[in-house]
Write a protein that holds these residues in place. Structure first.
Motif, PDB file in Angstrom:
ATOM      1  N   ASP A  26       0.678  -1.332   0.048  1.00 27.78           N
ATOM      2  CA  ASP A  26      -0.192  -0.158  -0.086  1.00 27.78           C
ATOM      3  C   ASP A  26       0.940   1.424   0.133  1.00 27.78           C
ATOM      4  O   ASP A  26       1.744   1.600   0.815  1.00 27.78           O
ATOM      5  CB  ASP A  26      -0.713   0.100   1.277  1.00 27.78           C
ATOM      6  CG  ASP A  26      -1.734   1.384   1.263  1.00 27.78           C
ATOM      7  OD1 ASP A  26      -2.487   1.433   0.076  1.00 27.78           O
ATOM      8  OD2 ASP A  26      -2.093   1.910   2.295  1.00 27.78           O
ATOM      9  N   GLY A  27       0.757   1.975  -1.004  1.00 28.10           N
ATOM     10  CA  GLY A  27       1.551   3.345  -1.015  1.00 28.10           C
ATOM     11  C   GLY A  27       2.746   3.463  -1.834  1.00 28.10           C
ATOM     12  O   GLY A  27       3.397   4.455  -1.775  1.00 28.10           O
ATOM     13  N   LYS A  28       3.041   2.329  -1.998  1.00 31.95           N
ATOM     14  CA  LYS A  28       4.527   2.145  -2.673  1.00 31.95           C
ATOM     15  C   LYS A  28       4.445   2.058  -4.316  1.00 31.95           C
ATOM     16  O   LYS A  28       3.664   1.350  -4.712  1.00 31.95           O
ATOM     17  CB  LYS A  28       5.224   0.828  -2.232  1.00 31.95           C
ATOM     18  CG  LYS A  28       5.619   0.839  -0.826  1.00 31.95           C
ATOM     19  CD  LYS A  28       6.347  -0.322  -0.091  1.00 31.95           C
ATOM     20  CE  LYS A  28       6.803  -0.045   1.143  1.00 31.95           C
ATOM     21  NZ  LYS A  28       5.766  -0.342   2.169  1.00 31.95           N
ATOM     22  N   ASP A  29       5.152   2.983  -4.993  1.00 32.37           N
ATOM     23  CA  ASP A  29       5.310   2.987  -6.367  1.00 32.37           C
ATOM     24  C   ASP A  29       6.095   1.470  -6.860  1.00 32.37           C
ATOM     25  O   ASP A  29       6.616   0.782  -5.971  1.00 32.37           O
ATOM     26  CB  ASP A  29       5.619   4.138  -6.844  1.00 32.37           C
ATOM     27  CG  ASP A  29       6.996   4.367  -6.498  1.00 32.37           C
ATOM     28  OD1 ASP A  29       8.026   3.452  -6.526  1.00 32.37           O
ATOM     29  OD2 ASP A  29       7.297   5.783  -6.475  1.00 32.37           O
ATOM     30  N   GLU A  30       6.084   1.414  -8.183  1.00 31.79           N
ATOM     31  CA  GLU A  30       6.492  -0.031  -8.651  1.00 31.79           C
ATOM     32  C   GLU A  30       7.990   0.078  -8.651  1.00 31.79           C
ATOM     33  O   GLU A  30       8.649  -0.894  -8.245  1.00 31.79           O
ATOM     34  CB  GLU A  30       6.259   0.074 -10.152  1.00 31.79           C
ATOM     35  CG  GLU A  30       6.728  -1.448 -10.893  1.00 31.79           C
ATOM     36  CD  GLU A  30       6.026  -1.479 -12.077  1.00 31.79           C
ATOM     37  OE1 GLU A  30       6.535  -2.304 -12.897  1.00 31.79           O
ATOM     38  OE2 GLU A  30       4.767  -0.834 -12.574  1.00 31.79           O
ATOM     39  N   ALA A  31       8.609   1.314  -8.818  1.00 36.38           N
ATOM     40  CA  ALA A  31      10.108   1.485  -8.669  1.00 36.38           C
ATOM     41  C   ALA A  31      10.516   0.899  -7.163  1.00 36.38           C
ATOM     42  O   ALA A  31      11.426   0.352  -6.848  1.00 36.38           O
ATOM     43  CB  ALA A  31      10.783   2.834  -8.761  1.00 36.38           C
ATOM     44  N   THR A  32       9.890   1.469  -6.188  1.00 40.64           N
ATOM     45  CA  THR A  32      10.135   1.267  -4.736  1.00 40.64           C
ATOM     46  C   THR A  32       9.945  -0.172  -4.455  1.00 40.64           C
ATOM     47  O   THR A  32      10.855  -0.915  -3.838  1.00 40.64           O
ATOM     48  CB  THR A  32       9.162   1.816  -3.738  1.00 40.64           C
ATOM     49  OG1 THR A  32       9.191   3.383  -4.027  1.00 40.64           O
ATOM     50  CG2 THR A  32       9.504   1.703  -2.538  1.00 40.64           C
ATOM     51  N   VAL A  33       9.079  -1.049  -4.945  1.00 39.25           N
ATOM     52  CA  VAL A  33       8.739  -2.358  -4.800  1.00 39.25           C
ATOM     53  C   VAL A  33       9.966  -3.268  -5.601  1.00 39.25           C
ATOM     54  O   VAL A  33      10.510  -4.305  -4.795  1.00 39.25           O
ATOM     55  CB  VAL A  33       7.344  -2.786  -5.459  1.00 39.25           C
ATOM     56  CG1 VAL A  33       7.303  -4.300  -5.299  1.00 39.25           C
ATOM     57  CG2 VAL A  33       6.468  -2.094  -4.366  1.00 39.25           C
ATOM     58  N   GLU A  34      10.308  -2.432  -6.693  1.00 40.58           N
ATOM     59  CA  GLU A  34      11.328  -3.472  -7.452  1.00 40.58           C
ATOM     60  C   GLU A  34      12.527  -3.319  -6.685  1.00 40.58           C
ATOM     61  O   GLU A  34      13.359  -4.219  -6.397  1.00 40.58           O
ATOM     62  CB  GLU A  34      11.643  -2.730  -8.628  1.00 40.58           C
ATOM     63  CG  GLU A  34      12.496  -3.391  -9.548  1.00 40.58           C
ATOM     64  CD  GLU A  34      12.194  -4.882  -9.958  1.00 40.58           C
ATOM     65  OE1 GLU A  34      13.006  -5.835 -10.446  1.00 40.58           O
ATOM     66  OE2 GLU A  34      10.953  -5.250  -9.870  1.00 40.58           O
ATOM     67  N   ARG A  35      12.933  -2.208  -6.080  1.00 47.76           N
ATOM     68  CA  ARG A  35      14.141  -1.844  -5.330  1.00 47.76           C
ATOM     69  C   ARG A  35      14.233  -2.810  -3.888  1.00 47.76           C
ATOM     70  O   ARG A  35      15.236  -3.393  -3.626  1.00 47.76           O
ATOM     71  CB  ARG A  35      14.353  -0.491  -4.719  1.00 47.76           C
ATOM     72  CG  ARG A  35      15.607   0.071  -3.961  1.00 47.76           C
ATOM     73  CD  ARG A  35      15.623   1.512  -3.794  1.00 47.76           C
ATOM     74  NE  ARG A  35      14.475   1.854  -3.229  1.00 47.76           N
ATOM     75  CZ  ARG A  35      14.054   1.764  -1.627  1.00 47.76           C
ATOM     76  NH1 ARG A  35      14.936   1.455  -1.166  1.00 47.76           N
ATOM     77  NH2 ARG A  35      13.096   2.475  -1.365  1.00 47.76           N
ATOM     78  N   LEU A  36      13.109  -2.756  -3.299  1.00 48.15           N
ATOM     79  CA  LEU A  36      13.224  -3.502  -2.300  1.00 48.15           C
ATOM     80  C   LEU A  36      13.251  -5.039  -2.447  1.00 48.15           C
ATOM     81  O   LEU A  36      13.733  -5.860  -1.921  1.00 48.15           O
ATOM     82  CB  LEU A  36      11.924  -3.519  -1.466  1.00 48.15           C
ATOM     83  CG  LEU A  36      11.796  -1.967  -0.631  1.00 48.15           C
ATOM     84  CD1 LEU A  36      10.295  -1.726  -0.238  1.00 48.15           C
ATOM     85  CD2 LEU A  36      12.583  -1.885   0.466  1.00 48.15           C
ATOM     86  N   ALA A  37      12.564  -5.599  -3.571  1.00 49.76           N
ATOM     87  CA  ALA A  37      12.529  -6.849  -4.059  1.00 49.76           C
ATOM     88  C   ALA A  37      14.217  -7.364  -4.279  1.00 49.76           C
ATOM     89  O   ALA A  37      14.386  -8.676  -4.299  1.00 49.76           O
ATOM     90  CB  ALA A  37      11.731  -7.183  -5.068  1.00 49.76           C
ATOM     91  N   LYS A  38      15.103  -6.449  -4.848  1.00 51.25           N
ATOM     92  CA  LYS A  38      16.270  -6.841  -5.111  1.00 51.25           C
ATOM     93  C   LYS A  38      17.053  -6.727  -3.961  1.00 51.25           C
ATOM     94  O   LYS A  38      18.329  -7.247  -3.919  1.00 51.25           O
ATOM     95  CB  LYS A  38      16.985  -5.671  -6.194  1.00 51.25           C
ATOM     96  CG  LYS A  38      16.228  -5.529  -7.688  1.00 51.25           C
ATOM     97  CD  LYS A  38      16.498  -7.067  -8.351  1.00 51.25           C
ATOM     98  CE  LYS A  38      15.900  -6.961  -9.769  1.00 51.25           C
ATOM     99  NZ  LYS A  38      15.914  -8.510 -10.213  1.00 51.25           N
TER     100      LYS A  38
END
Length: 244
Positions: free
Chosen positions: A192-204
């Protein structure tokens, strides 16, 4: 069914709590699916479990309300005969730099994450039968110190401390007490509230290069709650894919 283990999972209607309820049921536990407001979601979890041949009931309680939690445990004991496993997965998250933190948000976090964890742990300590297990949910952010997570990490740091103390207090009861601290996990609460780039960064960030899943966390909880996990006690298990 007299020797069936019985599990109470607060916050069991969605996300990690839902996955935990399903995983414990798959291992033969009768499960009380705890919820506060999401009655229909809890009913769906119960339906999922019973459709697979398991036993489950929905139980409503605000985890910070000691009377409601006691009534929830009463219901479970009357329905299933006792309590062997308690998992407190109910939680709240607010993100803010500490300098800008709304103290009303801090109070709400404290009520659910700290008071709620204490109320659930207190009732569990009074009711769980010998051979049982208590599992609390923390967060790897306690160790990772991500910015904006100050209030949330502080609340979960309290949960970890309480959990480790309770493990020592239950000496002689044959009850294990552990905390599981997920890293970034793909739940509605997290995304919730996280853009795709943020999610991708955290996933890496983890060496395994993906977000955790609710099922990843549920498997760890189920291990700690089951016979294979009996020698793990008074620990915080950081289930985060190796993120540092």
């Amino acid at each position: 069914m007299g020797d069936q283990r019985v599990a109470v999972v607060s916050g069991g209607s969605r996300g990690i709590g839902k996955a935990i309820a399903v995983a414990l049921a798959a291992r033969g536990c009768a499960v009380a699916v705890g919820f506060q407001g999401a009655a229909s979601a809890a009913a769906q979890v119960v339906e999922t479990i019973t459709a697979s041949g398991g036993r489950a009931i929905p139980v409503q309680a605000d985890v910070a309300d000691e009377d409601a939690v006691a009534a929830m445990f009463d219901t479970v004991e009357k329905s299933f005969g006792g309590v062997d496993v308690v998992v407190n997965s109910a939680g709240r998250m607010s993100l803010s730099p500490i300098a800008d933190l709304d103290l009303d948000d801090l109070d709400a976090l404290h009520r659910t994450n700290i008071r709620g964890a204490f109320v659930m742990a207190r009732e569990a300590a009074r009711r769980v039968r010998a051979g049982g297990a208590i599992v609390t949910l923390s967060t790897s952010v306690v160790g990772l110190q991500f910015p904006n997570y100050g209030a949330y990490a502080a609340s979960k740091g309290a949960v970890e401390a309480m959990t480790l103390v309770l493990a020592r207090e239950l000496r002689g009861r044959d009850i294990t007490v552990n905390a599981v601290a997920p890293g970034p996990t793909a739940t509605e609460l997290f995304l919730d509230g996280k853009d795709e780039a943020t999610v991708e960064r955290l996933a890496k960030q983890p060496p395994l290069e993906r977000l955790g899943t609710p099922e990843d966390i549920a498997e760890v909880v189920a291990f700690l709650a089951g016979p294979a996990g009996r020698w793990v006690n008074g620990q915080v298990v950081r289930a985060n894919g190796g993120i540092i």
